[in-house]
Design a protein around this motif. Structure first.
Motif, PDB file in Angstrom:
ATOM      1  N   GLU A  89      -3.144  48.249  43.036  1.00  0.00           N
ATOM      2  CA  GLU A  89      -3.367  49.324  42.619  1.00  0.00           C
ATOM      3  C   GLU A  89      -2.248  48.714  41.586  1.00  0.00           C
ATOM      4  O   GLU A  89      -2.580  48.844  40.298  1.00  0.00           O
ATOM      5  CB  GLU A  89      -4.111  50.040  42.667  1.00  0.00           C
ATOM      6  N   ARG A  90      -1.135  49.509  41.750  1.00  0.00           N
ATOM      7  CA  ARG A  90       0.228  49.219  41.091  1.00  0.00           C
ATOM      8  C   ARG A  90       0.288  47.800  40.438  1.00  0.00           C
ATOM      9  O   ARG A  90       0.197  47.642  38.993  1.00  0.00           O
ATOM     10  CB  ARG A  90       1.412  49.365  41.415  1.00  0.00           C
ATOM     11  N   LEU A  91      -0.300  46.455  41.485  1.00  0.00           N
ATOM     12  CA  LEU A  91       0.395  44.691  40.782  1.00  0.00           C
ATOM     13  C   LEU A  91      -0.495  45.167  40.247  1.00  0.00           C
ATOM     14  O   LEU A  91      -0.723  44.193  39.247  1.00  0.00           O
ATOM     15  CB  LEU A  91       0.437  44.660  42.416  1.00  0.00           C
ATOM     16  N   ALA A  92      -2.514  45.341  40.786  1.00  0.00           N
ATOM     17  CA  ALA A  92      -3.061  45.434  39.514  1.00  0.00           C
ATOM     18  C   ALA A  92      -2.931  45.701  38.304  1.00  0.00           C
ATOM     19  O   ALA A  92      -3.679  44.920  37.311  1.00  0.00           O
ATOM     20  CB  ALA A  92      -3.980  45.668  40.388  1.00  0.00           C
ATOM     21  N   GLY A  93      -2.478  46.538  38.219  1.00  0.00           N
ATOM     22  CA  GLY A  93      -2.170  47.437  36.539  1.00  0.00           C
ATOM     23  C   GLY A  93      -1.514  46.315  35.909  1.00  0.00           C
ATOM     24  O   GLY A  93      -2.247  45.850  34.811  1.00  0.00           O
ATOM     25  N   TRP A  94      -0.160  45.532  36.608  1.00  0.00           N
ATOM     26  CA  TRP A  94       0.859  45.239  35.370  1.00  0.00           C
ATOM     27  C   TRP A  94      -0.187  43.490  35.566  1.00  0.00           C
ATOM     28  O   TRP A  94      -0.008  43.286  34.722  1.00  0.00           O
ATOM     29  CB  TRP A  94       1.524  44.814  36.450  1.00  0.00           C
ATOM     30  N   VAL A  95      -1.066  42.901  36.187  1.00  0.00           N
ATOM     31  CA  VAL A  95      -1.272  42.136  36.658  1.00  0.00           C
ATOM     32  C   VAL A  95      -2.462  42.124  35.311  1.00  0.00           C
ATOM     33  O   VAL A  95      -2.421  40.666  34.222  1.00  0.00           O
ATOM     34  CB  VAL A  95      -2.029  41.277  37.907  1.00  0.00           C
ATOM     35  N   ALA A  96      -3.162  42.834  35.206  1.00  0.00           N
ATOM     36  CA  ALA A  96      -4.614  43.025  34.568  1.00  0.00           C
ATOM     37  C   ALA A  96      -3.952  42.865  32.771  1.00  0.00           C
ATOM     38  O   ALA A  96      -4.169  42.157  31.395  1.00  0.00           O
ATOM     39  CB  ALA A  96      -4.652  44.534  34.721  1.00  0.00           C
ATOM     40  N   VAL A  97      -2.431  44.254  32.770  1.00  0.00           N
ATOM     41  CA  VAL A  97      -1.993  43.539  31.105  1.00  0.00           C
ATOM     42  C   VAL A  97      -1.187  42.128  30.720  1.00  0.00           C
ATOM     43  O   VAL A  97      -1.548  41.227  30.441  1.00  0.00           O
ATOM     44  CB  VAL A  97      -0.998  44.919  31.176  1.00  0.00           C
ATOM     45  N   LEU A  98      -0.872  41.278  32.283  1.00  0.00           N
ATOM     46  CA  LEU A  98      -0.781  40.053  31.809  1.00  0.00           C
ATOM     47  C   LEU A  98      -1.674  38.825  31.305  1.00  0.00           C
ATOM     48  O   LEU A  98      -1.526  38.560  30.169  1.00  0.00           O
ATOM     49  CB  LEU A  98       0.630  39.754  32.722  1.00  0.00           C
ATOM     50  N   ILE A  99      -3.322  39.785  32.473  1.00  0.00           N
ATOM     51  CA  ILE A  99      -3.982  38.609  32.142  1.00  0.00           C
ATOM     52  C   ILE A  99      -4.560  39.178  30.082  1.00  0.00           C
ATOM     53  O   ILE A  99      -5.253  38.693  29.251  1.00  0.00           O
ATOM     54  CB  ILE A  99      -5.214  39.562  32.754  1.00  0.00           C
ATOM     55  N   GLU A 100      -4.313  39.831  29.960  1.00  0.00           N
ATOM     56  CA  GLU A 100      -5.209  40.716  28.738  1.00  0.00           C
ATOM     57  C   GLU A 100      -3.741  39.872  27.858  1.00  0.00           C
ATOM     58  O   GLU A 100      -5.065  39.599  26.474  1.00  0.00           O
ATOM     59  CB  GLU A 100      -4.892  42.477  28.355  1.00  0.00           C
ATOM     60  N   HIS A 101      -2.476  39.550  27.799  1.00  0.00           N
ATOM     61  CA  HIS A 101      -1.853  39.442  26.619  1.00  0.00           C
ATOM     62  C   HIS A 101      -2.092  37.818  26.840  1.00  0.00           C
ATOM     63  O   HIS A 101      -1.311  37.452  25.653  1.00  0.00           O
ATOM     64  CB  HIS A 101      -0.648  39.802  26.053  1.00  0.00           C
ATOM     65  N   ARG A 102      -1.863  37.149  28.202  1.00  0.00           N
ATOM     66  CA  ARG A 102      -2.013  36.129  27.974  1.00  0.00           C
ATOM     67  C   ARG A 102      -2.787  35.323  28.717  1.00  0.00           C
ATOM     68  O   ARG A 102      -3.340  34.298  28.653  1.00  0.00           O
ATOM     69  CB  ARG A 102      -0.895  35.940  28.930  1.00  0.00           C
ATOM     70  N   GLY A 103      -3.884  35.566  29.363  1.00  0.00           N
ATOM     71  CA  GLY A 103      -4.937  35.179  29.958  1.00  0.00           C
ATOM     72  C   GLY A 103      -5.054  34.199  31.316  1.00  0.00           C
ATOM     73  O   GLY A 103      -3.115  34.849  32.110  1.00  0.00           O
ATOM     74  N   GLU A 104      -5.571  33.492  31.246  1.00  0.00           N
ATOM     75  CA  GLU A 104      -5.272  32.447  32.511  1.00  0.00           C
ATOM     76  C   GLU A 104      -3.819  31.802  32.031  1.00  0.00           C
ATOM     77  O   GLU A 104      -2.996  32.007  33.647  1.00  0.00           O
ATOM     78  CB  GLU A 104      -6.002  31.237  32.519  1.00  0.00           C
ATOM     79  N   ASP A 105      -2.826  31.519  31.193  1.00  0.00           N
ATOM     80  CA  ASP A 105      -1.378  30.965  31.294  1.00  0.00           C
ATOM     81  C   ASP A 105      -0.945  32.652  32.095  1.00  0.00           C
ATOM     82  O   ASP A 105      -0.420  31.978  32.578  1.00  0.00           O
ATOM     83  CB  ASP A 105      -1.378  30.938  30.049  1.00  0.00           C
ATOM     84  N   GLY A 106      -1.000  33.360  31.962  1.00  0.00           N
ATOM     85  CA  GLY A 106      -0.522  34.558  33.002  1.00  0.00           C
ATOM     86  C   GLY A 106      -0.033  34.532  34.479  1.00  0.00           C
ATOM     87  O   GLY A 106       0.484  34.648  34.389  1.00  0.00           O
ATOM     88  N   VAL A 107      -2.089  34.237  34.821  1.00  0.00           N
ATOM     89  CA  VAL A 107      -1.852  34.122  36.127  1.00  0.00           C
ATOM     90  C   VAL A 107      -1.120  32.769  36.455  1.00  0.00           C
ATOM     91  O   VAL A 107      -0.375  33.347  37.390  1.00  0.00           O
ATOM     92  CB  VAL A 107      -3.118  33.960  36.149  1.00  0.00           C
TER      93      VAL A 107
END
Length: 117
Positions: A89-107
């Motif tokens: 869950e901790r990792l998911a929170g950071w990944v979600a923020v990354l997706i929100e601001h960078r989309g697929e490029d963030g992943v």
């Protein structure tokens, strides 16, 4: 991609995740090496903090993006089965923020960083 298109894509992915697709056995879908939850979270946090408008704190990710991050990134990590629920869950929170601001490029950036590229 325009804002309306991005919103439609996010809504579609969130709907798919919400439908609860069955888990299929086999290799993970994320092509990264095994790692600890703390190590992977540190990389995701570093990348997410770099793209936040206010770098002093993380905004709360939207529930839909949390579900996307959890199912398409975190749960697909080859080491995820060995992590605790809290670690995922901790990792998911950071990944979600990354997706929100960078989309697929963030992943994609996260995958490159985890692969040492």
């Amino acid at each position: 991609m325009e804002a309306d298109d991005e919103s439609d894509v996010r809504a579609y992915i969130a709907a798919l995740v919400g439908m609860g697709a069955p888990v299929v056995p086999g290799p993970s879908g994320l092509a990264v090496p095994a790692g600890t939850a703390d190590g992977v979270t540190a990389v995701a946090r570093r990348l997410a903090m770099a793209v936040l408008p206010d770098r002093r704190h993380r905004t709360e990710p939207t529930p839909g993006l949390l579900a996307v991050a959890r199912s398409l990134v975190v749960d697909e990590h080859p080491s995820a089965p060995g992590w605790t629920v809290a670690e995922r869950e901790r990792l998911a929170g950071w990944v979600a923020v990354l997706i929100e601001h960078r989309g697929e490029d963030g992943v994609e950036e996260l995958v490159r960083a985890l692969n040492g590229d």
